[in-house]
Design an enzyme around this catalytic site. Structure first.
Site, short mmCIF file in Angstrom:
data_model
loop_
_atom_site.label_atom_id
_atom_site.label_comp_id
_atom_site.label_asym_id
_atom_site.label_seq_id
_atom_site.Cartn_x
_atom_site.Cartn_y
_atom_site.Cartn_z
N HIS A 9 -37.45 123.33 -30.52
CA HIS A 9 -36.54 122.09 -29.83
C HIS A 9 -36.76 120.91 -31.18
CE1 HIS A 9 -40.48 119.96 -29.79
NE2 HIS A 9 -41.53 121.32 -28.89
N GLU A 79 -44.59 123.93 -22.34
CA GLU A 79 -45.10 124.36 -23.31
C GLU A 79 -46.82 124.44 -22.33
OE1 GLU A 79 -46.67 125.83 -26.13
OE2 GLU A 79 -45.52 123.90 -27.73
#
Length: 189
Positions: A9, A79
């Protein structure tokens, strides 16, 4: 055989300052949005058999801006849960626990490396068969991308320490060479 295109990202305020962002749902910075948009022309050159994204805002927004708006959210791509280390820099964690090393010591009150590995292995088990149909894109996070790469290569997840941390908005390409899993590109802007 297709390639697995793993995109980190774009920049967040925490990634810019080195703070561990696991489950905290952070937006992209303006620079993070610019980097994500810059990925679009390069990614548009590929046809993807499937596109997956972590459901966290920073990954979803990166996928949208990079032209991957058809991405399917996958919870296995979230994550690492950093527990009590969420929002702290490595230096701050060192102050709390001198000699700390993420890949050896893990985190306090969060997810252990074994749990992240189970998630990554489940994801790879679902994705590998799709590579017979073409490339697959993944928009995820830094540490998760490193673990995914280690497991792609058949290594213990702790071997992820040997891959440089993917910079925000970079592309990492995994594939095959002579039927063996390999890293074809790493940290490519």
């Amino acid at each position: 055989m297709g390639e697995l295109v793993v995109i980190r990202h774009g920049e967040t305020a925490w990634s810019r300052t080195g703070r561990h962002a696991g489950r905290t749902d952070l937006p992209l910075t303006e620079a993070g949005e610019d980097v994500a948009r810059a990925l679009a022309p390069r990614l548009s050159e590929r046809e993807f058999a499937a596109i997956y994204v972590s459901p966290l805002t920073r990954a979803v927004r990166t996928a949208e801006l990079a032209g991957l708006s058809s991405a399917e959210p996958d919870a296995d791509l979230i994550e690492w849960d950093y527990g009590r280390y969420e929002g702290l820099t490595a230096d701050q964690i060192q102050d709390l626990k001198p000699g700390w090393e993420l890949w050896r010591d893990g985190v306090d009150g969060g997810e252990d490396l074994g749990h992240v590995t189970v998630r990554v292995d489940a994801f790879l088990g679902r994705v590998r068969p799709l590579l017979d149909r073409g490339d697959v894109a993944v928009v995820a996070h830094g540490h998760l991308s490193r673990i995914l790469t280690a497991r792609w290569l058949g290594l213990d997840a702790s071997a992820a320490r040997q891959f440089g941390h993917p910079h925000p908005g970079t592309v990492n390409t995994l594939g095959y060479e002579h039927k063996l899993p390999v890293v074809l590109g790493w940290n490519v802007p």
